[in-house]
Motif scaffolding. Sequence first.
Motif, mmCIF file in Angstrom:
data_model
loop_
_atom_site.group_PDB
_atom_site.id
_atom_site.type_symbol
_atom_site.label_atom_id
_atom_site.label_comp_id
_atom_site.label_asym_id
_atom_site.label_seq_id
_atom_site.Cartn_x
_atom_site.Cartn_y
_atom_site.Cartn_z
ATOM 1 N N PRO A 167 0.687 -1.242 -0.024
ATOM 2 C CA PRO A 167 -0.082 -0.044 0.092
ATOM 3 C C PRO A 167 0.930 1.431 0.106
ATOM 4 O O PRO A 167 0.377 2.363 -0.583
ATOM 5 C CB PRO A 167 -0.800 -0.213 1.324
ATOM 6 N N VAL A 168 1.892 1.247 0.714
ATOM 7 C CA VAL A 168 2.799 2.583 0.964
ATOM 8 C C VAL A 168 3.287 2.713 -0.471
ATOM 9 O O VAL A 168 3.464 3.856 -0.992
ATOM 10 C CB VAL A 168 3.746 2.473 1.890
ATOM 11 N N GLN A 169 4.079 1.679 -1.130
ATOM 12 C CA GLN A 169 4.678 1.752 -2.428
ATOM 13 C C GLN A 169 3.739 2.214 -3.470
ATOM 14 O O GLN A 169 4.033 2.821 -4.438
ATOM 15 C CB GLN A 169 5.345 0.395 -2.783
ATOM 16 N N MET A 170 2.619 1.729 -3.456
ATOM 17 C CA MET A 170 1.342 2.042 -4.543
ATOM 18 C C MET A 170 1.155 3.487 -4.313
ATOM 19 O O MET A 170 1.086 4.238 -5.358
ATOM 20 C CB MET A 170 0.132 1.365 -4.149
ATOM 21 N N GLN A 171 1.285 4.113 -3.156
ATOM 22 C CA GLN A 171 0.729 5.399 -2.879
ATOM 23 C C GLN A 171 1.968 6.446 -3.337
ATOM 24 O O GLN A 171 1.905 7.381 -4.300
ATOM 25 C CB GLN A 171 0.440 5.926 -1.597
ATOM 26 N N VAL A 172 3.041 6.105 -3.167
ATOM 27 C CA VAL A 172 4.405 6.878 -3.561
ATOM 28 C C VAL A 172 4.575 6.632 -5.072
ATOM 29 O O VAL A 172 4.562 7.572 -5.820
ATOM 30 C CB VAL A 172 5.596 5.965 -3.194
ATOM 31 N N SER A 173 4.173 5.467 -5.602
ATOM 32 C CA SER A 173 4.124 5.220 -7.221
ATOM 33 C C SER A 173 3.393 6.254 -7.867
ATOM 34 O O SER A 173 3.831 6.911 -8.854
ATOM 35 C CB SER A 173 4.067 3.984 -7.361
ATOM 36 N N ALA A 174 1.906 6.244 -7.437
ATOM 37 C CA ALA A 174 0.983 7.204 -7.786
ATOM 38 C C ALA A 174 1.275 8.614 -7.854
ATOM 39 O O ALA A 174 0.935 9.126 -8.764
ATOM 40 C CB ALA A 174 -0.275 6.833 -7.179
ATOM 41 N N PHE A 175 1.838 9.026 -6.678
ATOM 42 C CA PHE A 175 2.167 10.430 -6.646
ATOM 43 C C PHE A 175 3.291 10.770 -7.613
ATOM 44 O O PHE A 175 3.094 11.809 -8.436
ATOM 45 C CB PHE A 175 2.974 10.773 -5.139
ATOM 46 N N TYR A 176 4.311 10.064 -8.022
ATOM 47 C CA TYR A 176 5.302 10.391 -8.822
ATOM 48 C C TYR A 176 4.810 10.152 -10.270
ATOM 49 O O TYR A 176 5.142 10.958 -11.237
ATOM 50 C CB TYR A 176 6.530 9.562 -8.670
ATOM 51 N N PHE A 177 3.940 9.221 -10.507
ATOM 52 C CA PHE A 177 3.368 9.069 -11.856
ATOM 53 C C PHE A 177 2.164 10.170 -12.159
ATOM 54 O O PHE A 177 2.642 10.877 -13.222
ATOM 55 C CB PHE A 177 2.236 7.845 -11.851
ATOM 56 N N TRP A 178 1.595 10.766 -11.357
ATOM 57 C CA TRP A 178 0.640 11.939 -11.503
ATOM 58 C C TRP A 178 1.624 13.207 -11.614
ATOM 59 O O TRP A 178 1.322 14.071 -12.390
ATOM 60 C CB TRP A 178 -0.474 11.927 -10.415
ATOM 61 N N ARG A 179 2.496 13.259 -10.813
ATOM 62 C CA ARG A 179 3.079 14.606 -10.812
ATOM 63 C C ARG A 179 4.051 14.728 -12.114
ATOM 64 O O ARG A 179 4.146 15.524 -12.743
ATOM 65 C CB ARG A 179 4.419 14.592 -9.707
ATOM 66 N N ASP A 180 4.656 13.656 -12.571
ATOM 67 C CA ASP A 180 5.263 13.537 -13.914
ATOM 68 C C ASP A 180 4.436 13.575 -14.942
ATOM 69 O O ASP A 180 4.558 14.324 -16.275
ATOM 70 C CB ASP A 180 6.120 12.322 -14.023
ATOM 71 N N CYS A 181 3.496 12.964 -15.129
ATOM 72 C CA CYS A 181 2.285 13.154 -15.999
ATOM 73 C C CYS A 181 1.906 14.564 -16.103
ATOM 74 O O CYS A 181 1.568 15.346 -17.225
ATOM 75 C CB CYS A 181 0.864 12.297 -15.728
ATOM 76 N N ALA A 182 1.442 15.213 -14.877
ATOM 77 C CA ALA A 182 1.034 16.732 -15.066
ATOM 78 C C ALA A 182 2.115 17.712 -15.314
ATOM 79 O O ALA A 182 2.023 18.577 -16.357
ATOM 80 C CB ALA A 182 0.283 17.113 -13.695
ATOM 81 N N CYS A 183 3.461 17.301 -15.013
ATOM 82 C CA CYS A 183 4.254 18.319 -14.984
ATOM 83 C C CYS A 183 5.167 18.185 -16.183
ATOM 84 O O CYS A 183 6.037 19.114 -16.732
ATOM 85 C CB CYS A 183 5.365 18.481 -13.939
ATOM 86 N N ARG A 184 5.482 16.986 -16.765
ATOM 87 C CA ARG A 184 6.388 16.905 -17.812
ATOM 88 C C ARG A 184 5.705 16.418 -19.149
ATOM 89 O O ARG A 184 5.904 17.084 -20.121
ATOM 90 C CB ARG A 184 7.414 15.654 -17.662
ATOM 91 N N THR A 185 4.491 15.819 -19.179
ATOM 92 C CA THR A 185 3.774 15.437 -20.279
ATOM 93 C C THR A 185 2.701 16.307 -20.649
ATOM 94 O O THR A 185 2.448 16.361 -21.726
ATOM 95 C CB THR A 185 3.333 13.788 -20.375
ATOM 96 N N HIS A 186 2.219 16.800 -19.677
ATOM 97 C CA HIS A 186 1.244 18.118 -19.829
ATOM 98 C C HIS A 186 -0.102 17.365 -20.740
ATOM 99 O O HIS A 186 -0.931 18.029 -21.352
ATOM 100 C CB HIS A 186 1.901 19.184 -20.839
ATOM 101 N N LYS A 187 -0.464 16.164 -20.384
ATOM 102 C CA LYS A 187 -1.468 15.482 -20.925
ATOM 103 C C LYS A 187 -2.852 16.136 -20.261
ATOM 104 O O LYS A 187 -2.717 16.305 -19.298
ATOM 105 C CB LYS A 187 -1.593 13.901 -21.005
ATOM 106 N N PRO A 188 -3.820 16.203 -20.960
ATOM 107 C CA PRO A 188 -4.830 16.814 -20.290
ATOM 108 C C PRO A 188 -5.611 16.168 -19.438
ATOM 109 O O PRO A 188 -6.152 16.533 -18.298
ATOM 110 C CB PRO A 188 -5.986 17.027 -21.608
ATOM 111 N N PHE A 189 -5.582 14.796 -19.513
ATOM 112 C CA PHE A 189 -6.274 13.872 -18.514
ATOM 113 C C PHE A 189 -5.593 14.211 -17.130
ATOM 114 O O PHE A 189 -5.791 13.920 -16.103
ATOM 115 C CB PHE A 189 -6.346 12.547 -18.768
ATOM 116 N N CYS A 190 -4.208 14.297 -17.233
ATOM 117 C CA CYS A 190 -3.484 14.562 -15.974
ATOM 118 C C CYS A 190 -3.823 15.650 -15.037
ATOM 119 O O CYS A 190 -3.926 15.691 -14.038
ATOM 120 C CB CYS A 190 -1.998 14.592 -16.379
#
Length: 112
Positions: A10-33
């Motif tokens: 559970p902890v690793q899942m939350q850490v992974s989700a944080f970095y996924f969404w941060r990188d998705c929003a900040c680097r890829t700039h995809k609208p769904f992010c």
Amino acid sequence: PQYINLIRDPVQMQVSAFYFWRDCACRTHKPFCRAAWQPNSSSGFCLLDIDAIYAGVSQRPVVGVITRYLCGHDPICQVADPASASARQAALELALHNLNYRYLWVGVLERF
């Protein structure tokens, strides 16, 4: 029926989700992010790590994702968050019951 499953820590899942969404929003700039997370890039959000983001956040009493999954479709498993202590305990007990009596095997992904 007997089930088998492979789950995430559970902890690793939350850490992974944080970095996924941060990188998705900040680097890829995809609208769904941006629609899913809506960070404020102008505040330096994209440069922060998980500890800096959650430093001022207080805990919410919730029924965790994996607990809900293992709990099943009983109404107690669908209780809205933030959940009361008794609701969280009931969901956890049912999830543990299901885990002990309905699952033949459950592995934790990070242990492979």
